[in-house]
Write a protein that holds these residues in place. Structure first.
Motif, PDB file in Angstrom:
ATOM      1  N   VAL A  80       0.833  -1.205   0.000  1.00 50.10           N
ATOM      2  CA  VAL A  80       0.000   0.000   0.000  1.00 50.10           C
ATOM      3  C   VAL A  80       0.868   1.255   0.000  1.00 50.10           C
ATOM      4  N   GLN A  81       1.945   1.243   0.782  1.00 49.99           N
ATOM      5  CA  GLN A  81       2.830   2.400   0.817  1.00 49.99           C
ATOM      6  C   GLN A  81       3.513   2.615  -0.537  1.00 49.99           C
ATOM      7  N   ILE A  82       3.948   1.533  -1.184  1.00 50.77           N
ATOM      8  CA  ILE A  82       4.560   1.659  -2.513  1.00 50.77           C
ATOM      9  C   ILE A  82       3.540   2.175  -3.525  1.00 50.77           C
ATOM     10  N   PHE A  83       2.300   1.715  -3.422  1.00 55.75           N
ATOM     11  CA  PHE A  83       1.243   2.196  -4.320  1.00 55.75           C
ATOM     12  C   PHE A  83       1.044   3.703  -4.162  1.00 55.75           C
ATOM     13  N   VAL A  84       1.005   4.182  -2.913  1.00 57.59           N
ATOM     14  CA  VAL A  84       0.822   5.615  -2.665  1.00 57.59           C
ATOM     15  C   VAL A  84       2.053   6.397  -3.114  1.00 57.59           C
ATOM     16  N   LEU A  85       3.247   5.834  -2.909  1.00 57.67           N
ATOM     17  CA  LEU A  85       4.464   6.506  -3.362  1.00 57.67           C
ATOM     18  C   LEU A  85       4.484   6.653  -4.878  1.00 57.67           C
ATOM     19  N   GLY A  86       4.054   5.607  -5.599  1.00 64.86           N
ATOM     20  CA  GLY A  86       3.955   5.704  -7.045  1.00 64.86           C
ATOM     21  C   GLY A  86       2.929   6.726  -7.497  1.00 64.86           C
ATOM     22  N   LEU A  87       1.860   6.875  -6.713  1.00 61.86           N
ATOM     23  CA  LEU A  87       0.830   7.864  -7.054  1.00 61.86           C
ATOM     24  C   LEU A  87       1.325   9.285  -6.796  1.00 61.86           C
ATOM     25  N   LEU A  88       2.062   9.476  -5.686  1.00 59.37           N
ATOM     26  CA  LEU A  88       2.544  10.813  -5.342  1.00 59.37           C
ATOM     27  C   LEU A  88       3.651  11.280  -6.282  1.00 59.37           C
ATOM     28  N   GLY A  89       4.616  10.392  -6.553  1.00 60.23           N
ATOM     29  CA  GLY A  89       5.771  10.795  -7.341  1.00 60.23           C
ATOM     30  C   GLY A  89       5.546  10.789  -8.828  1.00 60.23           C
ATOM     31  N   PRO A  90       5.539   9.616  -9.458  1.00 59.41           N
ATOM     32  CA  PRO A  90       5.421   9.575 -10.918  1.00 59.41           C
ATOM     33  C   PRO A  90       4.129  10.159 -11.472  1.00 59.41           C
ATOM     34  N   VAL A  91       3.007  10.020 -10.761  1.00 62.25           N
ATOM     35  CA  VAL A  91       1.725  10.441 -11.328  1.00 62.25           C
ATOM     36  C   VAL A  91       1.425  11.909 -11.001  1.00 62.25           C
ATOM     37  N   ILE A  92       1.219  12.219  -9.721  1.00 61.83           N
ATOM     38  CA  ILE A  92       0.801  13.574  -9.349  1.00 61.83           C
ATOM     39  C   ILE A  92       1.931  14.574  -9.542  1.00 61.83           C
ATOM     40  N   ILE A 228       8.726   1.630  -7.071  1.00 59.84           N
ATOM     41  CA  ILE A 228       8.006   2.901  -7.183  1.00 59.84           C
ATOM     42  C   ILE A 228       7.876   3.309  -8.651  1.00 59.84           C
ATOM     43  N   CYS A 229       8.971   3.201  -9.403  1.00 59.96           N
ATOM     44  CA  CYS A 229       8.922   3.563 -10.824  1.00 59.96           C
ATOM     45  C   CYS A 229       7.987   2.634 -11.605  1.00 59.96           C
ATOM     46  N   PHE A 230       8.030   1.330 -11.290  1.00 57.57           N
ATOM     47  CA  PHE A 230       7.156   0.387 -11.993  1.00 57.57           C
ATOM     48  C   PHE A 230       5.690   0.644 -11.660  1.00 57.57           C
ATOM     49  N   MET A 231       5.384   0.834 -10.379  1.00 55.19           N
ATOM     50  CA  MET A 231       4.006   1.127  -9.986  1.00 55.19           C
ATOM     51  C   MET A 231       3.545   2.451 -10.580  1.00 55.19           C
ATOM     52  N   GLY A 232       4.435   3.434 -10.583  1.00 53.11           N
ATOM     53  CA  GLY A 232       4.088   4.723 -11.174  1.00 53.11           C
ATOM     54  C   GLY A 232       3.839   4.618 -12.671  1.00 53.11           C
ATOM     55  N   THR A 233       4.579   3.747 -13.348  1.00 55.38           N
ATOM     56  CA  THR A 233       4.356   3.549 -14.785  1.00 55.38           C
ATOM     57  C   THR A 233       2.967   2.991 -15.052  1.00 55.38           C
ATOM     58  N   LEU A 234       2.557   1.990 -14.271  1.00 53.69           N
ATOM     59  CA  LEU A 234       1.214   1.411 -14.454  1.00 53.69           C
ATOM     60  C   LEU A 234       0.124   2.442 -14.165  1.00 53.69           C
ATOM     61  N   GLN A 235       0.293   3.204 -13.106  1.00 50.84           N
ATOM     62  CA  GLN A 235      -0.711   4.218 -12.774  1.00 50.84           C
ATOM     63  C   GLN A 235      -0.733   5.333 -13.813  1.00 50.84           C
ATOM     64  N   ALA A 236       0.448   5.724 -14.321  1.00 49.88           N
ATOM     65  CA  ALA A 236       0.502   6.768 -15.338  1.00 49.88           C
ATOM     66  C   ALA A 236      -0.159   6.305 -16.635  1.00 49.88           C
ATOM     67  N   ILE A 237      -0.034   5.017 -16.972  1.00 54.02           N
ATOM     68  CA  ILE A 237      -0.717   4.483 -18.162  1.00 54.02           C
ATOM     69  C   ILE A 237      -2.232   4.609 -18.006  1.00 54.02           C
ATOM     70  N   ALA A 238      -2.736   4.280 -16.805  1.00 61.48           N
ATOM     71  CA  ALA A 238      -4.183   4.383 -16.571  1.00 61.48           C
ATOM     72  C   ALA A 238      -4.655   5.832 -16.680  1.00 61.48           C
ATOM     73  N   VAL A 239      -3.882   6.760 -16.108  1.00 69.74           N
ATOM     74  CA  VAL A 239      -4.258   8.176 -16.188  1.00 69.74           C
ATOM     75  C   VAL A 239      -4.211   8.674 -17.621  1.00 69.74           C
ATOM     76  N   THR A 240      -3.202   8.255 -18.383  1.00 67.37           N
ATOM     77  CA  THR A 240      -3.065   8.703 -19.771  1.00 67.37           C
ATOM     78  C   THR A 240      -4.197   8.169 -20.641  1.00 67.37           C
TER      79      THR A 240
END
Length: 406
Positions: A80-92, A228-240
């Protein structure tokens, strides 16, 4: 041998300085290249996806090889912490930062990023990770520095002022004075871009606070960065996929868009994390953070040469306030670090005992403990504060009784 030893010692001392200055040039290049790519029409959502995909691919092999024996298991809480870190850094953070960069300028974006230490300090205080005692000068410096840094950011956001003519810009862009005046729409874009940059900095500060908590449970830094980078990549794909409905937005070739994604991912998202971690480990976070205003100066000079960007009076005044406030916060943190080290040294025990099986020992005692009588020989040296006594047990000498000769 003496000359070689002096050269080796000199190289060891200048390594942290060369590393941090090189990183600032790397960050400055990322801002310039990304600005050019965004001006050519690349979507910042797609740029975030490609950037962290490159970052994941470049750092994952090192994490798999170097940390294969020390990597902790991932629990649900850590996930959960890694998921939030990926959301805060790579996405937001990255999406809002690139959006703010698109509406403002690289120099302005770098200057706004300098409020990161102040925002991190405020969040650490709110989360009770940082203590504030206003009776101490170091705490006053941190609080005042935070206020001055925020004031500088607000000045840069709300006031532009006249264009500042630099020495080199008169020769590089002699016809820039004939450019049209700034319109109301560009002023609105500048304000909107400033708000985006503030949100990005808040997200980045929150990432630092949460990452400090996560590292206590998951200490493998390379593996954590990869996740964090991998989780952020998946979340960024969904946002895009939600924000960009044109399939052509994903197209990328051998052009500036590919260079921007690869450069930002490899240099500023993987190599920078590793080098900065080494410098922080050897010299501390205060030393590493002190070089961040250098990036703003480099970007200002490069931006005026390459992009012919304007430098406004409000930006210069706000940047000066941000730098002053930043160094005030860093000075307070430096003094706090020295006090913590001094308190640890002063808290060492005043009594050292080394006991062995033969009965020998060494005691350090105060002057008040005198006059104790024992079957031992005392050798003491005293000054105004303490007495050192070394005790040696006196062995018993057996008595021999010889019978008289008959």
């Amino acid at each position: 041998m003496g000359i070689m030893g002096c050269c080796s010692d000199f190289l060891q001392r200048v390594k942290p300085y060369v590393a941090m200055i090189s990183l600032q040039f790397g960050y400055a290049g990322m801002n310039i290249i990304s600005k050019v790519s965004l001006n050519h029409g690349m979507s910042h959502y797609v740029l975030v996806v490609y950037r962290h995909a490159f970052a994941t691919l470049s750092i994952a092999p090192f994490a798999l090889i170097l940390e294969r024996k020390v990597r902790p298991k991932i629990t649900f809480s850590i996930f959960v912490q890694i998921f939030v870190l990926g959301l805060l850094g790579p996405v937001i953070d990255q999406n809002f930062y690139y959006a703010g960069l698109k509406f403002t300028s690289p120099t302005f974006s770098c200057a706004m990023s300098n409020i990161l230490p102040a925002m991190t300090f405020v969040m650490a205080v709110l989360c009770r990770m940082e203590k504030v005692d206003l009776k101490k000068i170091r705490c006053q410096a941190k609080v005042v520095g935070t206020v001055v840094t925020v004031a500088g950011a607000m000045l840069m956001t709300l006031y532009k002022g006249p264009i500042m003519e630099m020495v080199w810009t008169k020769h590089v862009h002699p016809h820039r004075s004939s450019a049209p005046e700034t319109t109301d729409s560009s002023d609105k874009d500048w304000l909107k871009g400033s708000m985006f940059l503030i949100v990005a900095t808040l997200a980045w500060a929150a990432l630092f606070v949460l990452q400090a908590v996560t590292l206590k449970q998951y200490s493998a830094q390379l593996s954590l960065t990869t996740l964090i980078c991998f989780m952020g990549t998946l979340q960024a794909i969904a946002v895009t996929l939600v924000m960009e409905h044109k399939p052509s937005a994903w197209s990328i070739g051998w052009d500036m868009n590919l260079l921007a994604a690869a450069y930002a991912g490899i240099v500023t998202s993987s190599i920078a994390y590793y080098v900065q971690g080494l410098v922080i480990q050897s010299r501390g976070p205060v030393f590493a953070s002190a070089f961040s205003p250098l990036m703003m100066i480099i970007v200002a000079i490069m931006g005026s040469f390459i992009l012919a960007e304007n430098i406004y009076l409000g930006g210069v005044l706000g940047a000066v306030l941000i730098v002053v406030g930043l160094y005030s916060v860093l000075w307070g943190k430096y003094k706090e670090h020295k006090e913590n080290k001094k308190s640890k040294v002063m808290s060492l025990p005043l009594t050292l005992k080394n006991s062995e099986g033969n009965g020998e020992g060494m005691d350090i005692k105060d002057e008040d403990e005198k006059g104790k009588k024992a079957n031992s020989m005392n050798l003491s040296t005293s000054d105004d504060r303490s007495t050192i006594k070394v005790r040696f047990p006196i062995p018993e000498i057996p008595m021999k009784v010889e019978a008289p000769n008959a």
